[in-house]
Design a protein around this motif. Structure first.
Motif, PDB file in Angstrom:
ATOM      1  N   ASN A 135       0.841  -1.192   0.000  1.00 14.67           N
ATOM      2  CA  ASN A 135       0.000   0.000   0.000  1.00 14.67           C
ATOM      3  C   ASN A 135       0.875   1.240   0.000  1.00 14.67           C
ATOM      4  OD1 ASN A 135      -2.511  -1.326   0.012  1.00 14.67           O
ATOM      5  ND2 ASN A 135      -2.283  -1.717   2.207  1.00 14.67           N
ATOM      6  N   GLU A 136       0.318   2.332  -0.526  1.00 15.76           N
ATOM      7  CA  GLU A 136       1.037   3.596  -0.583  1.00 15.76           C
ATOM      8  C   GLU A 136       1.484   3.986   0.817  1.00 15.76           C
ATOM      9  OE1 GLU A 136      -1.282   6.668  -2.308  1.00 15.76           O
ATOM     10  OE2 GLU A 136       0.400   8.048  -2.516  1.00 15.76           O
ATOM     11  N   GLY A 137       2.731   4.371   0.947  1.00 15.33           N
ATOM     12  CA  GLY A 137       3.258   4.777   2.249  1.00 15.33           C
ATOM     13  C   GLY A 137       3.947   3.652   3.004  1.00 15.33           C
ATOM     14  N   ASP A 138       3.695   2.402   2.587  1.00 15.19           N
ATOM     15  CA  ASP A 138       4.373   1.270   3.234  1.00 15.19           C
ATOM     16  C   ASP A 138       5.871   1.322   2.990  1.00 15.19           C
ATOM     17  OD1 ASP A 138       1.993   0.285   4.015  1.00 15.19           O
ATOM     18  OD2 ASP A 138       1.992  -1.486   2.692  1.00 15.19           O
ATOM     19  N   ASN A 139       6.608   0.669   3.872  1.00 15.99           N
ATOM     20  CA  ASN A 139       7.995   0.382   3.556  1.00 15.99           C
ATOM     21  C   ASN A 139       8.041  -0.939   2.807  1.00 15.99           C
ATOM     22  OD1 ASN A 139       9.395   2.574   4.416  1.00 15.99           O
ATOM     23  ND2 ASN A 139       9.785   1.764   6.463  1.00 15.99           N
ATOM     24  N   ILE A 140       8.612  -0.918   1.626  1.00 15.20           N
ATOM     25  CA  ILE A 140       8.675  -2.139   0.833  1.00 15.20           C
ATOM     26  C   ILE A 140      10.010  -2.804   1.105  1.00 15.20           C
ATOM     27  CG2 ILE A 140       8.693  -3.080  -1.501  1.00 15.20           C
ATOM     28  CD1 ILE A 140       6.882  -0.756  -2.286  1.00 15.20           C
ATOM     29  N   ARG A 141       9.938  -4.054   1.600  1.00 16.26           N
ATOM     30  CA  ARG A 141      11.171  -4.770   1.917  1.00 16.26           C
ATOM     31  C   ARG A 141      11.141  -6.117   1.224  1.00 16.26           C
ATOM     32  NH1 ARG A 141      11.673  -5.250   8.136  1.00 16.26           N
ATOM     33  NH2 ARG A 141      13.857  -5.565   7.608  1.00 16.26           N
ATOM     34  N   PHE A 142      12.208  -6.437   0.541  1.00 17.40           N
ATOM     35  CA  PHE A 142      12.337  -7.771  -0.038  1.00 17.40           C
ATOM     36  C   PHE A 142      13.802  -8.028  -0.373  1.00 17.40           C
ATOM     37  CE2 PHE A 142      11.627  -4.912  -3.564  1.00 17.40           C
ATOM     38  CZ  PHE A 142      12.495  -5.356  -4.542  1.00 17.40           C
ATOM     39  N   VAL A 143      14.079  -9.308  -0.636  1.00 16.82           N
ATOM     40  CA  VAL A 143      15.447  -9.732  -0.931  1.00 16.82           C
ATOM     41  C   VAL A 143      15.438 -10.491  -2.250  1.00 16.82           C
ATOM     42  CG1 VAL A 143      17.381 -11.172  -0.161  1.00 16.82           C
ATOM     43  CG2 VAL A 143      16.005  -9.909   1.514  1.00 16.82           C
ATOM     44  N   VAL A 144      16.443 -10.251  -3.092  1.00 13.51           N
ATOM     45  CA  VAL A 144      16.593 -11.011  -4.329  1.00 13.51           C
ATOM     46  C   VAL A 144      17.910 -11.762  -4.263  1.00 13.51           C
ATOM     47  CG1 VAL A 144      16.818 -10.904  -6.836  1.00 13.51           C
ATOM     48  CG2 VAL A 144      15.265  -9.343  -5.666  1.00 13.51           C
ATOM     49  N   LYS A 145      17.842 -13.094  -4.487  1.00  6.33           N
ATOM     50  CA  LYS A 145      19.062 -13.905  -4.531  1.00  6.33           C
ATOM     51  C   LYS A 145      19.257 -14.384  -5.953  1.00  6.33           C
ATOM     52  CE  LYS A 145      19.074 -15.498   0.215  1.00  6.33           C
ATOM     53  NZ  LYS A 145      18.825 -16.620   1.132  1.00  6.33           N
ATOM     54  N   SER A 146      20.460 -14.248  -6.451  1.00  2.00           N
ATOM     55  CA  SER A 146      20.697 -14.609  -7.842  1.00  2.00           C
ATOM     56  C   SER A 146      22.001 -15.385  -7.968  1.00  2.00           C
ATOM     57  CB  SER A 146      20.772 -13.342  -8.701  1.00  2.00           C
ATOM     58  OG  SER A 146      21.247 -13.652  -9.983  1.00  2.00           O
ATOM     59  N   ASP A 147      22.045 -16.322  -8.917  1.00  2.00           N
ATOM     60  CA  ASP A 147      23.287 -17.063  -9.141  1.00  2.00           C
ATOM     61  C   ASP A 147      24.111 -16.441 -10.263  1.00  2.00           C
ATOM     62  OD1 ASP A 147      21.633 -17.694 -11.210  1.00  2.00           O
ATOM     63  OD2 ASP A 147      22.099 -19.833 -11.230  1.00  2.00           O
ATOM     64  N   VAL A 148      23.619 -15.320 -10.804  1.00  2.00           N
ATOM     65  CA  VAL A 148      24.428 -14.586 -11.783  1.00  2.00           C
ATOM     66  C   VAL A 148      24.607 -13.146 -11.308  1.00  2.00           C
ATOM     67  CG1 VAL A 148      23.892 -15.924 -13.861  1.00  2.00           C
ATOM     68  CG2 VAL A 148      22.317 -14.150 -13.095  1.00  2.00           C
ATOM     69  N   ASP A 149      25.694 -12.536 -11.707  1.00  2.00           N
ATOM     70  CA  ASP A 149      25.937 -11.139 -11.342  1.00  2.00           C
ATOM     71  C   ASP A 149      25.064 -10.228 -12.187  1.00  2.00           C
ATOM     72  OD1 ASP A 149      27.916 -11.047  -9.283  1.00  2.00           O
ATOM     73  OD2 ASP A 149      29.311 -11.957 -10.720  1.00  2.00           O
ATOM     74  N   ASP A 150      24.419  -9.290 -11.522  1.00  2.00           N
ATOM     75  CA  ASP A 150      23.595  -8.320 -12.251  1.00  2.00           C
ATOM     76  C   ASP A 150      23.235  -7.211 -11.273  1.00  2.00           C
ATOM     77  OD1 ASP A 150      21.806  -7.067 -14.107  1.00  2.00           O
ATOM     78  OD2 ASP A 150      21.514  -9.015 -15.051  1.00  2.00           O
ATOM     79  N   GLU A 151      22.276  -6.398 -11.690  1.00  2.00           N
ATOM     80  CA  GLU A 151      21.813  -5.334 -10.818  1.00  2.00           C
ATOM     81  C   GLU A 151      20.294  -5.387 -10.802  1.00  2.00           C
ATOM     82  OE1 GLU A 151      23.686  -1.609 -11.714  1.00  2.00           O
ATOM     83  OE2 GLU A 151      22.165  -0.502 -10.615  1.00  2.00           O
ATOM     84  N   VAL A 152      19.707  -5.383  -9.595  1.00  2.00           N
ATOM     85  CA  VAL A 152      18.250  -5.397  -9.498  1.00  2.00           C
ATOM     86  C   VAL A 152      17.759  -3.952  -9.489  1.00  2.00           C
ATOM     87  CG1 VAL A 152      16.257  -6.144  -8.169  1.00  2.00           C
ATOM     88  CG2 VAL A 152      18.331  -7.547  -8.201  1.00  2.00           C
TER      89      VAL A 152
END
Lengths: 154, 462
Positions: free
Chosen positions: A90-107
């Protein structure tokens, strides 16, 4: 019956049929309330647990508010496991998440324009405020592969 | 598993689905309005053959002047050159390069709105028309009498423009958005622009500048379709005013016009549906194509292309079924005649779809166009006008405003289409009772399009 009455009746019939059609084809109820949010997300998760599904968990209504579970999204061979995942907030929330990847890149989170590097052994952690509404793509910037669809509701 | 990005290579923010309560209100208003359209209709055509009168002097003098024509043509050529230069020399990041936003948002979405208000202004800015005219002028000066054109086969009508329109949108949303690590790059857009420019200039050389501009050059033909709604028109080089919408009534007399307006609705529908309503079937098709052994990029594009064509086909089918129904009314002209006689009534629907689907994109992306893309067109860090560090303010318009504009556009388009269809029916059936009876069918057609539009807007992205 005079033509005028016939015309009115026919018009009425058209309206009724059209209304019925509209009610039938009305889109699913998945978008009409916050209470469904956790179910939608569970469905999304269970649908995608074919192999090594992502350990995404409902975020907005956790049982213990002071310790919310941060969803983790996995990228294997440069592709999101189970396809593009959906994340709602929802608007105003703090959005928290984690991305795990086996290749180098940029999220990269479009719209909010925040980026974190990611690679084997260094997950990308996000924590930012959802300042405005909309649907936003979260992608691997270098390979342009979308991994998450973020929906911020008003 | 193939994953798809959001519709445009440029889009950073997508619209939220309209909420159920607004959907219900929108549908309700449409139905009430339709009911009144049927019950309280006028009995004499009001838009057919509306006479034009000369426009006010302060408008007509600049519009008729050849200096203004040449200047606007020059601006067009200059902008084309910038698009090519930025596309080839600039950054490959789609959203940081001037050319993509300029072509696909500023021009492609801006000119339909401008045209509805001011008439076919694109003609004045068309770089190809300007180059063609300059060349013709020069050739006439140097070697009078040597410029000869082939007769344009009138049966082709606007078909080349309809094909061009579909090809353009295909490049934008299918070739560009392929998920498998390919995004529409500014360089590809620049190359496509070069190819299209050569093709257009050759065709103008063969058939004549104005002829090709009004039949085959799809930007001009497509924007001209919306311009027919405007009160302004140019006739024999003079600016005229006429009743709003009246210009649509003879727009579809040219073959291929129906194909053009159906394609216009179809491509917008596809863009709206591919993320929601059609997402699952498209992915299924893409996987089947992939099973045949094609590469991921090929199967994504093939699946999308199939559904783009299906969508255009469905739009055509809805309209043609309505026309078929009308032939059952007493004293109705044959199907082939009726088919083109009502084609212009779809123009407001095409406009409504365009506004509903791209309003927020336009508002947000134009902020980019006039801030960082203006000051840093190549994305190389320059700051020509000091606006390179400003960006898009996504809080400028809220979701409620976007929803109201979307639903409002669909309702307005629905009403306008019904008005035009009723007017045309009065011309075909002098007996107003027969005319009204024929309009049950067009009402059904417009209801289909309007509820389809509402449905697409309210479909939650899965």
């Amino acid at each position: 019956m005079n033509p005028k009455t016939t015309r009115m009746l026919a018009a009425g019939a058209v309206v009724v049929v059209a209304l019925a059609l509209l009610l039938i084809v009305r889109p699913g109820d998945s978008d009409n309330g916050n209470s469904d949010e956790s179910t939608t997300q569970e469905q999304a998760t269970s649908k995608s647990t074919g192999n090594t599904g992502p350990t995404s968990a409902p975020q907005s209504k956790p049982p213990q508010p002071e310790k919310p579970v941060v969803p983790v999204y996995r990228v294997v061979d440069g592709q999101p496991v189970g396809g593009v995942q959906k994340l709602e907030a929802n608007e105003g929330d703090n959005i928290r998440f984690v991305v795990k990847s086996d290749v180098d890149d940029e999220v990269h989170v479009h719209g909010f324009d925040v980026s974190e590097p990611v690679g084997p052994g260094k997950p990308a952690r996000f924590d930012f405020k959802a300042g405005f509404t909309g649907v936003f793509e979260i992608e691997l910037e270098n390979s342009a592969v979308p991994i998450i669809e973020l929906q911020v509701n008003p | 598993m193939i994953s798809l990005p959001l519709a445009h290579a440029l889009v950073s923010r997508g619209d939220l689905p309209i909420p159920v309560w607004l959907f219900a209100w929108g549908a309700g208003v449409v139905l009430v309005v339709s009911f009144f359209a049927l019950a309280s209709a006028w009995r004499k055509p009001r838009f057919e053959d509306a006479p034009g009168r000369p426009a006010a002097t302060w408008l007509s003098v600049p519009a008729n002047s050849s200096a203004v024509q040449s200047l606007s043509g020059l601006i067009g050529v200059l902008l084309l050159a910038i698009v090519l230069y930025a596309g080839i020399e600039g950054t490959e990041a789609a959203d940081r390069n001037f050319s993509l936003t300029f072509v696909f948002v500023t021009v492609w979405l801006g000119f339909p709105v401008l045209s509805v208000v001011f008439g076919n202004v694109f003609t004045a800015f068309s770089p190809w028309r300007a180059i063609g005219r300059a060349y013709g002028w020069l050739a006439h000066r140097l070697a009078p009498g040597t410029v000869r054109h082939l007769e344009y086969p009138e049966k082709f009508g606007r078909w080349p423009a309809a094909v061009g329109l579909v090809a353009f949108v295909w490049l934008e949303i299918i070739y560009g958005a392929t998920g498998a690590a390919v995004v529409l790059s500014p360089e590809i857009v620049a190359k496509a622009t070069i190819i299209y420019s050569v093709y257009t200039l050759v065709m103008m050389g063969v058939f004549g500048v104005e002829k090709w501009n009004s039949r085959g050059e799809f930007f001009s033909v497509y924007f001209g379709m919306f311009a027919s709604m405007s009160t302004f028109r140019k006739r024999e080089g003079k600016l005229e005013r006429r009743r709003w919408l009246s210009g649509t009534t003879d727009w579809a007399n040219v073959p291929g016009s129906l194909a053009l307006v159906v394609s216009a609705i179809g491509v917008t529908t596809f863009d709206g549906a591919q993320e929601g309503a059609l997402k699952t079937p498209i992915e299924w098709t893409q996987e089947r194509v992939g099973d045949l052994g094609f590469a991921a990029t090929v199967s994504v594009r093939a699946g999308d292309t199939i559904f783009l064509l299906i969508t255009i086909g469905i739009v055509a089918l809805i309209y043609l079924l309505g026309v078929k129904g009308m032939t059952r009314v007493d004293a109705a002209p044959p199907f082939k005649v009726l088919r083109s006689r009502f084609a212009h009534t779809l123009i407001p629907i095409a406009l409504a779809y365009l506004v509903a689907h791209y309003f927020s994109l336009f508002v947000f992306q134009e902020q980019a166009q006039f801030t960082f893309l203006l000051s840093d067109p190549l994305g190389d860090g320059s700051n020509l006008f000091g606006t390179a560090t400003s960006g898009i303010d996504y809080t400028l318009i809220g979701p409620e405003l976007v929803w109201y504009v979307q639903v409002g556009a669909l309702i307005a388009g629905h009403v306008t289409a019904l008005v035009l269809a009723h007017d045309r029916a009065l011309l075909i059936w002098p007996d107003y009772r027969l005319a009204t009876r024929s309009q049950y069918w067009m009402l059904a057609v417009m209801l289909c399009f309007t509820s389809l539009g509402l449905f697409l807007l309210s479909f939650a992205n899965q």
